[in-house]
Design a protein around this motif. Sequence first.
Motif, PDB file in Angstrom:
ATOM      1  N   LEU A  91      25.706 -44.215  11.076  1.00  0.00           N
ATOM      2  CA  LEU A  91      24.724 -43.876  12.286  1.00  0.00           C
ATOM      3  C   LEU A  91      23.431 -44.469  12.007  1.00  0.00           C
ATOM      4  O   LEU A  91      22.993 -44.761  10.981  1.00  0.00           O
ATOM      5  CB  LEU A  91      24.582 -42.167  12.081  1.00  0.00           C
ATOM      6  CG  LEU A  91      25.754 -41.427  12.131  1.00  0.00           C
ATOM      7  CD1 LEU A  91      25.617 -39.798  11.924  1.00  0.00           C
ATOM      8  CD2 LEU A  91      26.107 -41.514  13.720  1.00  0.00           C
ATOM      9  N   ALA A  92      23.036 -44.733  13.307  1.00  0.00           N
ATOM     10  CA  ALA A  92      21.756 -45.530  13.262  1.00  0.00           C
ATOM     11  C   ALA A  92      20.446 -44.737  13.313  1.00  0.00           C
ATOM     12  O   ALA A  92      19.485 -44.852  12.826  1.00  0.00           O
ATOM     13  CB  ALA A  92      21.643 -46.446  14.437  1.00  0.00           C
ATOM     14  N   CYS A  93      20.653 -43.272  14.011  1.00  0.00           N
ATOM     15  CA  CYS A  93      19.235 -42.775  14.579  1.00  0.00           C
ATOM     16  C   CYS A  93      19.539 -41.187  14.136  1.00  0.00           C
ATOM     17  O   CYS A  93      18.973 -40.402  14.679  1.00  0.00           O
ATOM     18  CB  CYS A  93      19.189 -42.775  15.719  1.00  0.00           C
ATOM     19  SG  CYS A  93      19.119 -44.410  16.669  1.00  0.00           S
ATOM     20  N   ALA A  94      20.375 -40.995  12.903  1.00  0.00           N
ATOM     21  CA  ALA A  94      20.657 -39.504  12.592  1.00  0.00           C
ATOM     22  C   ALA A  94      19.384 -38.985  12.170  1.00  0.00           C
ATOM     23  O   ALA A  94      19.367 -37.521  12.038  1.00  0.00           O
ATOM     24  CB  ALA A  94      21.920 -39.493  11.526  1.00  0.00           C
ATOM     25  N   ASP A  95      18.335 -39.694  11.760  1.00  0.00           N
ATOM     26  CA  ASP A  95      17.186 -38.845  11.414  1.00  0.00           C
ATOM     27  C   ASP A  95      16.468 -38.154  12.227  1.00  0.00           C
ATOM     28  O   ASP A  95      15.402 -37.393  12.276  1.00  0.00           O
ATOM     29  CB  ASP A  95      16.061 -40.176  10.593  1.00  0.00           C
ATOM     30  CG  ASP A  95      15.703 -41.046  11.529  1.00  0.00           C
ATOM     31  OD1 ASP A  95      16.588 -41.822  12.251  1.00  0.00           O
ATOM     32  OD2 ASP A  95      14.519 -41.485  11.664  1.00  0.00           O
ATOM     33  N   LYS A  96      16.778 -38.867  13.674  1.00  0.00           N
ATOM     34  CA  LYS A  96      16.329 -37.653  14.720  1.00  0.00           C
ATOM     35  C   LYS A  96      17.201 -37.330  15.538  1.00  0.00           C
ATOM     36  O   LYS A  96      17.600 -37.861  16.639  1.00  0.00           O
ATOM     37  CB  LYS A  96      15.172 -38.703  15.577  1.00  0.00           C
ATOM     38  CG  LYS A  96      14.048 -39.103  14.802  1.00  0.00           C
ATOM     39  CD  LYS A  96      13.488 -40.160  16.022  1.00  0.00           C
ATOM     40  CE  LYS A  96      11.872 -40.550  15.401  1.00  0.00           C
ATOM     41  NZ  LYS A  96      11.827 -41.973  15.522  1.00  0.00           N
ATOM     42  N   PRO A  97      17.799 -36.182  15.336  1.00  0.00           N
ATOM     43  CA  PRO A  97      19.007 -35.757  15.662  1.00  0.00           C
ATOM     44  C   PRO A  97      19.144 -35.527  17.233  1.00  0.00           C
ATOM     45  O   PRO A  97      20.000 -35.474  17.771  1.00  0.00           O
ATOM     46  CB  PRO A  97      19.233 -34.284  15.043  1.00  0.00           C
ATOM     47  CG  PRO A  97      18.453 -34.354  14.004  1.00  0.00           C
ATOM     48  CD  PRO A  97      17.422 -35.326  14.066  1.00  0.00           C
TER      49      PRO A  97
END
Length: 390
Positions: A179-185
């Motif tokens: 996942l590329a953007c999992a830090d901003k769900p």
Amino acid sequence: MKETMAGMTDSPRSQIRFPGAELEIDLDAIERNYQRFVRTLGAAECGATVKADAYGLGVAHVAPVLWDAGCRTFFVATPAEGIELRDILPEATIYIFNGAPRDWEYHFIESRLIPVLNSLSDISAWATFARAMGATPAPAALHFDSGMNRLGLSAAEVETLVAEPHRAPFDIPCVMSHLACADKPDEDMTARQRDRFAAAAEAFIEARCDAGLGDDRPRLSLANSAGILIDESYHFDLARPGIGLYGGNPFTDRPSPVDNVIRLRGRILQIREVSPPDTVGYGATHEVTGPGRIATVDVGYGDGYLRCFGEGNGWAVINGHRVPVAGRVSMDSHALDITALPLDDCGVGTMVDLLGGPVPLDDVVKTTGLSGYELLTLLGHRYNRVYKKT
Ligand SMILES: *Cc1c(COP(=O)(O)O)cnc(C)c1O
């Protein structure tokens, strides 16, 4: 003159621990963070990503703790990391994210490392190697890119593989994506990647089955630390948390859900009185505005305390008081402006908190612009390391 000297022991001189900066690593907290992921995952397996020396914390100490906590599947980036880990954990399943360099495949068999193949050409090279191995199993995992565009088969390559599953005639214990953007769900990208991955993996498994290639259904793996915590739809069969195990916040838009692991403390080498027109440090960037005191601490950019911790960004905590960094960070030291501190509160040899503990990683991320990943993997090797375990 001296009859006894501190630190005199029979052990090798290289193992003498002189007074100095200390990095405490709480192995119990790592175990708690692992168990937290295990509980969240329920039926899915919780592996562990221990690349880059377990994010700088020391894989030789961290991996056995995770193994004892029940972890059986480990992920590293490079073959050398895999070989090192094999010596630490003789029974673990070990995946190598970066795959197998051509002509070096045999080392993977010898150390029982499973490469993650990232392209059709990787697959074709491994197939050739696996054929040459005859009856000796040569398992490999596959990475399907779902939007990160870093490693993994492109959508077009996956389509080719689904049409021609015989291209990968070896055992495939795992198919993964990242996942590329999992830090901003809340970003749509994450759900799109999940759906793309699920569709591609299912199509591949079906084609493989139809071709009579595998009763061995590969296990699907998508979630990093953040992915695990978003919701169940990201869990699939096997998760690969890293940063959250080590106390870094997997999210960039909300408070940390994991326990802190590290506490970095520097030691005051010298305290000096200053007054105008004195300046402090390289470039003379800190101009003294009144009578004051400067403490020089034995941690610098050579220890991962980079120049972005310099004046305006970095601070330390001494006996509960927050004090600012003065001027630029040097290679082996930095300066703290301790003018506001009561004199009794510090002297030569006082330990000052720099990272973790009373200096939360998330606050340092905000002021320095570094990520939690960088803060941890930068941690230097000059510190006295203290591993805490009950
Ligand atoms: C580093 C890495 C992980 C671990 O990610 P965290 O965000 O640290 O949990 C998982 N999968 C891949 C492919 C990685 O490169």
